[in-house]
Design a protein around this motif. Structure first.
Motif, PDB file in Angstrom:
ATOM      1  N   VAL A 101      83.483  11.929  12.992  1.00 31.44           N
ATOM      2  CA  VAL A 101      82.545  11.273  13.901  1.00 31.44           C
ATOM      3  C   VAL A 101      83.205  11.099  15.265  1.00 31.44           C
ATOM      4  O   VAL A 101      84.438  11.148  15.381  1.00 31.44           O
ATOM      5  N   SER A 102      82.386  10.867  16.272  1.00 28.96           N
ATOM      6  CA  SER A 102      82.876  10.439  17.580  1.00 28.96           C
ATOM      7  C   SER A 102      81.825   9.539  18.196  1.00 28.96           C
ATOM      8  O   SER A 102      80.673   9.515  17.751  1.00 28.96           O
ATOM      9  N   VAL A 103      82.228   8.770  19.221  1.00 33.10           N
ATOM     10  CA  VAL A 103      81.282   7.890  19.914  1.00 33.10           C
ATOM     11  C   VAL A 103      81.485   8.034  21.409  1.00 33.10           C
ATOM     12  O   VAL A 103      82.617   8.003  21.902  1.00 33.10           O
ATOM     13  N   GLU A 104      80.371   8.217  22.114  1.00 37.77           N
ATOM     14  CA  GLU A 104      80.374   8.246  23.573  1.00 37.77           C
ATOM     15  C   GLU A 104      79.586   7.049  24.086  1.00 37.77           C
ATOM     16  O   GLU A 104      78.799   6.450  23.354  1.00 37.77           O
ATOM     17  N   ALA A 105      79.771   6.707  25.358  1.00 37.57           N
ATOM     18  CA  ALA A 105      79.064   5.575  25.940  1.00 37.57           C
ATOM     19  C   ALA A 105      78.690   5.893  27.381  1.00 37.57           C
ATOM     20  O   ALA A 105      79.261   6.782  28.022  1.00 37.57           O
ATOM     21  N   CYS A 106      77.704   5.140  27.878  1.00 36.45           N
ATOM     22  CA  CYS A 106      77.267   5.333  29.262  1.00 36.45           C
ATOM     23  C   CYS A 106      76.771   4.010  29.821  1.00 36.45           C
ATOM     24  O   CYS A 106      76.576   3.031  29.100  1.00 36.45           O
ATOM     25  N   VAL A 107      76.536   4.008  31.124  1.00 36.67           N
ATOM     26  CA  VAL A 107      75.903   2.881  31.822  1.00 36.67           C
ATOM     27  C   VAL A 107      74.630   3.403  32.435  1.00 36.67           C
ATOM     28  O   VAL A 107      74.647   4.335  33.247  1.00 36.67           O
ATOM     29  N   SER A 108      73.497   2.836  32.022  1.00 41.00           N
ATOM     30  CA  SER A 108      72.205   3.329  32.500  1.00 41.00           C
ATOM     31  C   SER A 108      71.187   2.192  32.504  1.00 41.00           C
ATOM     32  O   SER A 108      71.141   1.385  31.570  1.00 41.00           O
ATOM     33  N   ASN A 109      70.374   2.128  33.561  1.00 40.03           N
ATOM     34  CA  ASN A 109      69.311   1.138  33.655  1.00 40.03           C
ATOM     35  C   ASN A 109      68.021   1.624  33.006  1.00 40.03           C
ATOM     36  O   ASN A 109      67.024   0.899  32.975  1.00 40.03           O
ATOM     37  N   GLU A 110      68.036   2.844  32.505  1.00 43.20           N
ATOM     38  CA  GLU A 110      66.856   3.411  31.853  1.00 43.20           C
ATOM     39  C   GLU A 110      67.307   4.192  30.626  1.00 43.20           C
ATOM     40  O   GLU A 110      68.508   4.276  30.328  1.00 43.20           O
ATOM     41  N   HIS A 111      66.346   4.756  29.903  1.00 41.88           N
ATOM     42  CA  HIS A 111      66.723   5.562  28.744  1.00 41.88           C
ATOM     43  C   HIS A 111      67.588   6.743  29.186  1.00 41.88           C
ATOM     44  O   HIS A 111      67.230   7.449  30.143  1.00 41.88           O
ATOM     45  N   PRO A 112      68.720   6.988  28.533  1.00 38.75           N
ATOM     46  CA  PRO A 112      69.532   8.162  28.877  1.00 38.75           C
ATOM     47  C   PRO A 112      68.719   9.438  28.732  1.00 38.75           C
ATOM     48  O   PRO A 112      67.817   9.545  27.893  1.00 38.75           O
ATOM     49  N   ASN A 113      69.040  10.403  29.588  1.00 36.89           N
ATOM     50  CA  ASN A 113      68.336  11.689  29.567  1.00 36.89           C
ATOM     51  C   ASN A 113      69.352  12.820  29.702  1.00 36.89           C
ATOM     52  O   ASN A 113      70.560  12.604  29.576  1.00 36.89           O
ATOM     53  N   ALA A 114      68.839  14.004  29.993  1.00 33.86           N
ATOM     54  CA  ALA A 114      69.710  15.185  30.068  1.00 33.86           C
ATOM     55  C   ALA A 114      70.741  15.080  31.191  1.00 33.86           C
ATOM     56  O   ALA A 114      71.783  15.754  31.147  1.00 33.86           O
ATOM     57  N   ASP A 115      70.478  14.236  32.189  1.00 30.13           N
ATOM     58  CA  ASP A 115      71.404  14.094  33.311  1.00 30.13           C
ATOM     59  C   ASP A 115      72.423  12.968  33.114  1.00 30.13           C
ATOM     60  O   ASP A 115      73.298  12.765  33.954  1.00 30.13           O
ATOM     61  N   THR A 116      72.305  12.247  32.030  1.00 29.35           N
ATOM     62  CA  THR A 116      73.209  11.124  31.787  1.00 29.35           C
ATOM     63  C   THR A 116      74.644  11.610  31.582  1.00 29.35           C
ATOM     64  O   THR A 116      74.882  12.598  30.884  1.00 29.35           O
ATOM     65  N   VAL A 117      75.578  10.916  32.197  1.00 25.85           N
ATOM     66  CA  VAL A 117      76.998  11.234  32.050  1.00 25.85           C
ATOM     67  C   VAL A 117      77.575  10.345  30.947  1.00 25.85           C
ATOM     68  O   VAL A 117      77.603   9.117  31.073  1.00 25.85           O
ATOM     69  N   TRP A 118      78.008  10.970  29.869  1.00 28.68           N
ATOM     70  CA  TRP A 118      78.587  10.254  28.738  1.00 28.68           C
ATOM     71  C   TRP A 118      80.106  10.320  28.800  1.00 28.68           C
ATOM     72  O   TRP A 118      80.675  11.337  29.188  1.00 28.68           O
ATOM     73  N   HIS A 145      74.793   1.723  26.660  1.00 30.35           N
ATOM     74  CA  HIS A 145      74.310   2.584  25.579  1.00 30.35           C
ATOM     75  C   HIS A 145      75.491   3.296  24.928  1.00 30.35           C
ATOM     76  O   HIS A 145      76.528   3.509  25.570  1.00 30.35           O
ATOM     77  N   VAL A 146      75.324   3.672  23.667  1.00 31.71           N
ATOM     78  CA  VAL A 146      76.308   4.497  22.983  1.00 31.71           C
ATOM     79  C   VAL A 146      75.595   5.668  22.310  1.00 31.71           C
ATOM     80  O   VAL A 146      74.399   5.610  22.024  1.00 31.71           O
ATOM     81  N   ARG A 147      76.353   6.729  22.083  1.00 29.63           N
ATOM     82  CA  ARG A 147      75.852   7.886  21.329  1.00 29.63           C
ATOM     83  C   ARG A 147      76.809   8.141  20.174  1.00 29.63           C
ATOM     84  O   ARG A 147      77.980   8.463  20.380  1.00 29.63           O
ATOM     85  N   LEU A 148      76.308   7.979  18.964  1.00 29.87           N
ATOM     86  CA  LEU A 148      77.078   8.198  17.745  1.00 29.87           C
ATOM     87  C   LEU A 148      76.891   9.644  17.317  1.00 29.87           C
ATOM     88  O   LEU A 148      75.765  10.096  17.100  1.00 29.87           O
ATOM     89  N   ASN A 149      77.987  10.367  17.199  1.00 30.29           N
ATOM     90  CA  ASN A 149      77.956  11.774  16.803  1.00 30.29           C
ATOM     91  C   ASN A 149      78.599  11.939  15.421  1.00 30.29           C
ATOM     92  O   ASN A 149      79.627  11.327  15.125  1.00 30.29           O
ATOM     93  N   MET A 150      77.990  12.788  14.572  1.00 33.68           N
ATOM     94  CA  MET A 150      78.604  13.103  13.280  1.00 33.68           C
ATOM     95  C   MET A 150      78.658  14.618  13.106  1.00 33.68           C
ATOM     96  O   MET A 150      77.721  15.335  13.451  1.00 33.68           O
ATOM     97  N   PHE A 151      79.775  15.078  12.579  1.00 30.69           N
ATOM     98  CA  PHE A 151      80.054  16.509  12.473  1.00 30.69           C
ATOM     99  C   PHE A 151      80.186  16.902  11.010  1.00 30.69           C
ATOM    100  O   PHE A 151      80.949  16.270  10.271  1.00 30.69           O
ATOM    101  N   PRO A 152      79.553  17.961  10.534  1.00 31.88           N
ATOM    102  CA  PRO A 152      78.502  18.691  11.248  1.00 31.88           C
ATOM    103  C   PRO A 152      77.124  18.053  11.050  1.00 31.88           C
ATOM    104  O   PRO A 152      76.219  18.291  11.827  1.00 31.88           O
TER     105      PRO A 152
END
Length: 330
Positions: A101-118, A145-152
């Motif tokens: 697994v890995s976890v990324e995070a961001c700072v955003s005032n709206e829902h993250p989208n394709a342009d969000t920098v994680w 916000h965070v993004r939880l990733n699981m492989f595969p």
């Protein structure tokens, strides 16, 4: 370090955490990740899609050749803050847990989208099946916000993000009474004499308790007591209004309570707390069953006095659903 002891779960659905999107949740919905408690397993329970699982479970991706190298889930923190650790729980996912697994995070005032920098806060790490996988984090930044990733692919039962609230005090107007004992505003339940029936942080959760389990309840004492809970306030401030709610506690509410306070630069309390110079804020006062008690005139501390911690004592024992300590920041 015991993350649950020293920090709060920033993504708990009880404080407003929310799963926003995921790559795939064919077998079990992403919303299960933030449910309270550990997951359960019901033998012989199936859905039309397969085995019912209490967690987030994706279908088999077959790796990069199928166009999905890994699965991910984007989660909005209920409390913006600094992350101190993760509990990535694969309880009951024995043959279908992810490999890493890995976890990324961001700072955003709206829902993250394709342009969000994680940004990576937990690099890809191995996890064990049917286990609580604990990771401590030292990144000092504040996230939304965070993004939880699981492989595969696979299944994760619960996801906890432990940390400390970073409150934007500009969201409060000058002179406003603030609930300095609210977990949403950065308060923390540091230490209790007993929490046999329920967790210490229930006392400072948002809203009214939904049942008797959604409060702070001690076991029955066989001496005069009291039991007590020490709460670090969200900020140093005055105490001008107090609410003690015994909602749902009908046959096991405390007979009386007392509220005290002090100013301290340390959160390192232990059993010797009774020797500290606690000042009475509300003297020992009668309580009633299943009632929201409001105290203003009963407060003996001057409005010019400021406190960093409060101590709620209940005589001899029992259950309190919520404590609200309203005042002004120094």
């Amino acid at each position: 370090m015991k993350l649950k002891t020293y920090f709060v779960d920033l993504v708990s659905e009880r404080v407003g955490g929310e799963t926003l999107a995921c790559s795939d949740d064919f077998f079990a919905e992403m919303e299960n990740l933030l449910k309270p408690g550990r997951s359960i397993f019901i033998d012989h329970k199936y859905t039309e899609r397969g085995k019912w699982m209490d967690g987030w479970e994706s279908r088999r991706s077959y790796g990069r050749a199928n166009g999905r190298e890994f699965d991910w889930c984007i989660i909005k923190l209920g409390i913006n803050g600094v992350i101190r650790g993760f509990d990535i729980d694969t309880n009951y996912f024995r043959g279908n847990a992810p490999q890493t697994v890995s976890v990324e995070a961001c700072v955003s005032n709206e829902h993250p989208n394709a342009d969000t920098v994680w940004q990576i806060v937990l690099a890809e790490s191995k996890v064990d099946a049917h286990s609580q996988n604990i990771f401590e984090i030292t990144n000092p930044q504040t996230w939304t916000h965070v993004r939880l990733n699981m492989f595969p692919d696979g299944g994760i039962a619960r996801f906890r993000v432990y940390g400390e609230a970073d409150v934007n005090w500009d969201n409060f107007v000058e002179g406003e009474l603030i609930d300095l004992a609210s977990i949403k505003n950065g308060a923390k339940a540091l230490l209790v004499s007993d929490m046999f029936f329920s967790d210490k942080n229930n006392l400072i959760m948002p809203g009214r308790g939904k049942d008797m389990g959604d409060g702070w309840e001690t076991k029955r004492r066989r001496d005069p007591g009291p039991d007590w809970s020490i709460v670090k306030l969200a900020a140093q401030g005055s105490v001008e209004k107090v609410i003690v709610d015994t909602c749902h506690f009908k046959g096991n509410y405390p007979d009386t309570f007392k509220l005290e306070g002090l100013c301290s630069d340390s959160d390192d309390f232990d059993a010797s707390n009774a020797k500290l110079a606690w000042q009475t804020i509300i003297p020992q006062t009668k309580l009633h069953a299943h009632r929201e008690h409001l105290f203003i005139n009963e407060i003996t501390a001057a409005k010019t006095q400021h406190f960093t911690h409060v101590k709620l004592s209940i005589y001899p024992d029992g259950g309190i659903s919520r404590l609200r300590v309203l005042g002004k920041r120094k």
